[in-house]
Structures are given as structure tokens and as C-alpha cells.
Design a protein around this motif. Structure first.
Motif, PDB file in Angstrom:
ATOM      1  N   GLU A  49       2.513   1.590  -3.548  1.00  0.00           N
ATOM      2  CA  GLU A  49       1.893   0.284  -3.793  1.00  0.00           C
ATOM      3  C   GLU A  49       2.826  -0.842  -3.328  1.00  0.00           C
ATOM      4  O   GLU A  49       2.386  -1.804  -2.704  1.00  0.00           O
ATOM      5  CB  GLU A  49       1.582   0.144  -5.286  1.00  0.00           C
ATOM      6  CG  GLU A  49       0.868  -1.140  -5.647  1.00  0.00           C
ATOM      7  CD  GLU A  49       0.595  -1.230  -7.141  1.00  0.00           C
ATOM      8  OE1 GLU A  49       0.659  -2.353  -7.665  1.00  0.00           O
ATOM      9  OE2 GLU A  49       0.345  -0.184  -7.775  1.00  0.00           O
ATOM     10  N   ILE A  50       4.099  -0.703  -3.627  1.00  0.00           N
ATOM     11  CA  ILE A  50       5.082  -1.718  -3.210  1.00  0.00           C
ATOM     12  C   ILE A  50       5.127  -1.782  -1.685  1.00  0.00           C
ATOM     13  O   ILE A  50       5.117  -2.864  -1.090  1.00  0.00           O
ATOM     14  CB  ILE A  50       6.474  -1.410  -3.798  1.00  0.00           C
ATOM     15  CG1 ILE A  50       6.439  -1.573  -5.321  1.00  0.00           C
ATOM     16  CG2 ILE A  50       7.540  -2.304  -3.173  1.00  0.00           C
ATOM     17  CD1 ILE A  50       7.684  -1.093  -6.029  1.00  0.00           C
ATOM     18  N   MET A  51       5.160  -0.627  -1.024  1.00  0.00           N
ATOM     19  CA  MET A  51       5.211  -0.604   0.432  1.00  0.00           C
ATOM     20  C   MET A  51       3.947  -1.207   1.034  1.00  0.00           C
ATOM     21  O   MET A  51       4.005  -1.902   2.049  1.00  0.00           O
ATOM     22  CB  MET A  51       5.422   0.827   0.944  1.00  0.00           C
ATOM     23  CG  MET A  51       6.784   1.407   0.602  1.00  0.00           C
ATOM     24  SD  MET A  51       8.160   0.347   1.103  1.00  0.00           S
ATOM     25  CE  MET A  51       8.008   0.384   2.869  1.00  0.00           C
ATOM     26  N   ARG A  52       2.783  -0.977   0.421  1.00  0.00           N
ATOM     27  CA  ARG A  52       1.538  -1.575   0.893  1.00  0.00           C
ATOM     28  C   ARG A  52       1.632  -3.102   0.825  1.00  0.00           C
ATOM     29  O   ARG A  52       1.215  -3.795   1.744  1.00  0.00           O
ATOM     30  CB  ARG A  52       0.366  -1.065   0.036  1.00  0.00           C
ATOM     31  CG  ARG A  52      -0.815  -0.610   0.826  1.00  0.00           C
ATOM     32  CD  ARG A  52      -2.014  -0.126   0.028  1.00  0.00           C
ATOM     33  NE  ARG A  52      -1.905  -0.034  -1.412  1.00  0.00           N
ATOM     34  CZ  ARG A  52      -1.602   1.084  -2.089  1.00  0.00           C
ATOM     35  NH1 ARG A  52      -1.369   2.205  -1.437  1.00  0.00           N
ATOM     36  NH2 ARG A  52      -1.548   1.079  -3.396  1.00  0.00           N
ATOM     37  N   ASP A  53       2.194  -3.611  -0.263  1.00  0.00           N
ATOM     38  CA  ASP A  53       2.362  -5.060  -0.407  1.00  0.00           C
ATOM     39  C   ASP A  53       3.312  -5.618   0.652  1.00  0.00           C
ATOM     40  O   ASP A  53       3.084  -6.682   1.214  1.00  0.00           O
ATOM     41  CB  ASP A  53       2.896  -5.417  -1.792  1.00  0.00           C
ATOM     42  CG  ASP A  53       1.848  -5.283  -2.885  1.00  0.00           C
ATOM     43  OD1 ASP A  53       0.654  -5.105  -2.538  1.00  0.00           O
ATOM     44  OD2 ASP A  53       2.217  -5.368  -4.067  1.00  0.00           O
ATOM     45  N   ILE A  54       4.384  -4.899   0.897  1.00  0.00           N
ATOM     46  CA  ILE A  54       5.367  -5.363   1.877  1.00  0.00           C
ATOM     47  C   ILE A  54       4.776  -5.357   3.279  1.00  0.00           C
ATOM     48  O   ILE A  54       4.938  -6.297   4.038  1.00  0.00           O
ATOM     49  CB  ILE A  54       6.651  -4.489   1.824  1.00  0.00           C
ATOM     50  CG1 ILE A  54       7.371  -4.737   0.501  1.00  0.00           C
ATOM     51  CG2 ILE A  54       7.551  -4.785   3.010  1.00  0.00           C
ATOM     52  CD1 ILE A  54       8.521  -3.764   0.254  1.00  0.00           C
ATOM     53  N   ARG A  55       4.070  -4.279   3.617  1.00  0.00           N
ATOM     54  CA  ARG A  55       3.515  -4.132   4.958  1.00  0.00           C
ATOM     55  C   ARG A  55       2.285  -4.998   5.176  1.00  0.00           C
ATOM     56  O   ARG A  55       1.958  -5.335   6.305  1.00  0.00           O
ATOM     57  CB  ARG A  55       3.146  -2.673   5.205  1.00  0.00           C
ATOM     58  CG  ARG A  55       4.339  -1.778   5.300  1.00  0.00           C
ATOM     59  CD  ARG A  55       3.899  -0.347   5.531  1.00  0.00           C
ATOM     60  NE  ARG A  55       5.047   0.520   5.624  1.00  0.00           N
ATOM     61  CZ  ARG A  55       5.150   1.691   5.012  1.00  0.00           C
ATOM     62  NH1 ARG A  55       4.150   2.158   4.292  1.00  0.00           N
ATOM     63  NH2 ARG A  55       6.235   2.410   5.136  1.00  0.00           N
ATOM     64  N   GLY A  56       1.572  -5.297   4.126  1.00  0.00           N
ATOM     65  CA  GLY A  56       0.324  -6.049   4.275  1.00  0.00           C
ATOM     66  C   GLY A  56      -0.830  -5.116   4.603  1.00  0.00           C
ATOM     67  O   GLY A  56      -0.725  -3.895   4.479  1.00  0.00           O
ATOM     68  N   ASP A  57      -1.927  -5.686   5.063  1.00  0.00           N
ATOM     69  CA  ASP A  57      -3.130  -4.908   5.336  1.00  0.00           C
ATOM     70  C   ASP A  57      -3.204  -4.378   6.760  1.00  0.00           C
ATOM     71  O   ASP A  57      -4.192  -3.759   7.130  1.00  0.00           O
ATOM     72  CB  ASP A  57      -4.382  -5.731   5.023  1.00  0.00           C
ATOM     73  CG  ASP A  57      -4.527  -6.005   3.542  1.00  0.00           C
ATOM     74  OD1 ASP A  57      -5.047  -7.071   3.201  1.00  0.00           O
ATOM     75  OD2 ASP A  57      -4.131  -5.131   2.744  1.00  0.00           O
ATOM     76  N   ASP A  58      -2.222  -4.651   7.580  1.00  0.00           N
ATOM     77  CA  ASP A  58      -2.275  -4.239   8.986  1.00  0.00           C
ATOM     78  C   ASP A  58      -2.117  -2.720   9.081  1.00  0.00           C
ATOM     79  O   ASP A  58      -1.058  -2.173   8.799  1.00  0.00           O
ATOM     80  CB  ASP A  58      -1.162  -4.929   9.759  1.00  0.00           C
ATOM     81  CG  ASP A  58      -1.285  -4.736  11.263  1.00  0.00           C
ATOM     82  OD1 ASP A  58      -2.056  -3.848  11.683  1.00  0.00           O
ATOM     83  OD2 ASP A  58      -0.633  -5.488  11.993  1.00  0.00           O
ATOM     84  N   PRO A  59      -3.156  -1.994   9.489  1.00  0.00           N
ATOM     85  CA  PRO A  59      -3.072  -0.513   9.563  1.00  0.00           C
ATOM     86  C   PRO A  59      -2.053  -0.030  10.591  1.00  0.00           C
ATOM     87  O   PRO A  59      -1.568   1.080  10.508  1.00  0.00           O
ATOM     88  CB  PRO A  59      -4.489  -0.093   9.939  1.00  0.00           C
ATOM     89  CG  PRO A  59      -5.170  -1.280  10.449  1.00  0.00           C
ATOM     90  CD  PRO A  59      -4.455  -2.478   9.881  1.00  0.00           C
ATOM     91  N   LEU A  60      -1.698  -0.865  11.567  1.00  0.00           N
ATOM     92  CA  LEU A  60      -0.721  -0.462  12.573  1.00  0.00           C
ATOM     93  C   LEU A  60       0.688  -0.372  12.002  1.00  0.00           C
ATOM     94  O   LEU A  60       1.554   0.268  12.574  1.00  0.00           O
ATOM     95  CB  LEU A  60      -0.730  -1.434  13.755  1.00  0.00           C
ATOM     96  CG  LEU A  60      -2.028  -1.506  14.548  1.00  0.00           C
ATOM     97  CD1 LEU A  60      -1.947  -2.588  15.611  1.00  0.00           C
ATOM     98  CD2 LEU A  60      -2.337  -0.160  15.189  1.00  0.00           C
ATOM     99  N   LEU A  61       0.910  -1.019  10.863  1.00  0.00           N
ATOM    100  CA  LEU A  61       2.236  -0.997  10.249  1.00  0.00           C
ATOM    101  C   LEU A  61       2.402   0.130   9.268  1.00  0.00           C
ATOM    102  O   LEU A  61       3.458   0.300   8.686  1.00  0.00           O
ATOM    103  CB  LEU A  61       2.498  -2.331   9.541  1.00  0.00           C
ATOM    104  CG  LEU A  61       2.569  -3.563  10.451  1.00  0.00           C
ATOM    105  CD1 LEU A  61       2.740  -4.805   9.614  1.00  0.00           C
ATOM    106  CD2 LEU A  61       3.686  -3.433  11.467  1.00  0.00           C
ATOM    107  N   ARG A  62       1.379   0.957   9.068  1.00  0.00           N
ATOM    108  CA  ARG A  62       1.473   2.062   8.127  1.00  0.00           C
ATOM    109  C   ARG A  62       2.005   3.302   8.765  1.00  0.00           C
ATOM    110  O   ARG A  62       1.954   3.583   9.890  1.00  0.00           O
ATOM    111  CB  ARG A  62       0.114   2.356   7.493  1.00  0.00           C
ATOM    112  CG  ARG A  62      -0.309   1.223   6.619  1.00  0.00           C
ATOM    113  CD  ARG A  62      -1.570   1.574   5.895  1.00  0.00           C
ATOM    114  NE  ARG A  62      -2.112   0.315   5.411  1.00  0.00           N
ATOM    115  CZ  ARG A  62      -3.349   0.135   5.095  1.00  0.00           C
ATOM    116  NH1 ARG A  62      -4.203   1.108   5.164  1.00  0.00           N
ATOM    117  NH2 ARG A  62      -3.763  -1.009   4.661  1.00  0.00           N
TER     118      ARG A  62
END
Length: 92
Positions: free
Chosen positions: A79-92
Motif C-alpha cells: 500500500e505504501i509503495m502504491r502511494d509512492i508510485r502513484g497510479d501510473d501502471p508503468l511504474l509498477r
């Protein structure tokens, strides 16, 4: 007591050490300049306003809490990493 110092090309002046010591000025602290009109100005240590200082401190604490809210204890790392990365699927 009268002291003389030079103005730099950037408009800066050095306050003599004995004057800084007498006023209790430390590097990075603000000074207040009170123009008296004509060719006279007074340089002084600003008067502190405890209420304003406390409110400024509280504001900094609130800003810090908001800025680092994603680091609250008990949250899953994903969850923390999702917040840091944002919603951009390319950053996952």
C-alpha cells in the motif's frame, strides 16, 4: 558606539563581531532594519512573539504529518509503495 563597515556589490554588510555578540545574533538569524528617514537606519535583533512562534511550529508539524502520512505504522508495504508510485501502471 559607532561602527563602520563596507557595503558589498550585492548590497550586503557585515555586522561587526562585537555588535553581533552584544545583540546575541547567530548566523542565519534575521535582523530588523528600521529606516529612520534621511540617511539613518537602526539595525536590531527582532522582538520575538511567542504566540506566533508556537503557531508557526504547529503549522510545520501539521505540514510534516501530511507530507509523511504514507509512512503511518501498520500499513502494508504494498500500500505504501502504491502511494509512492502513484497510479501510473508503468511504474509498477
Amino acid at each position: 558606539m559607532s561602527k563602520q563597515t563596507n557595503l558589498t556589490v550585492k548590497g550586503q554588510v557585515t555586522i561587526p563581531k562585537d555588535v553581533r555578540d552584544a545583540l546575541g545574533l547567530k548566523p542565519g538569524e534575521p535582523v530588523e532594519i528600521d529606516w529612520q528617514g534621511g540617511d539613518e537606519a537602526i539595525i536590531r535583533k527582532p522582538r520575538r512573539d511567542p504566540e506566533r512562534d508556537v503557531e508557526a511550529y504547529r503549522a510545520r508539524v501539521r505540514e510534516t504529518m501530511v507530507r509523511f502520512a504514507h509512512l503511518k505504522e501498520g500499513r502494508p508495504a504494498e500500500e505504501i509503495m502504491r502511494d509512492i508510485r502513484g497510479d501510473d501502471p508503468l511504474l509498477r
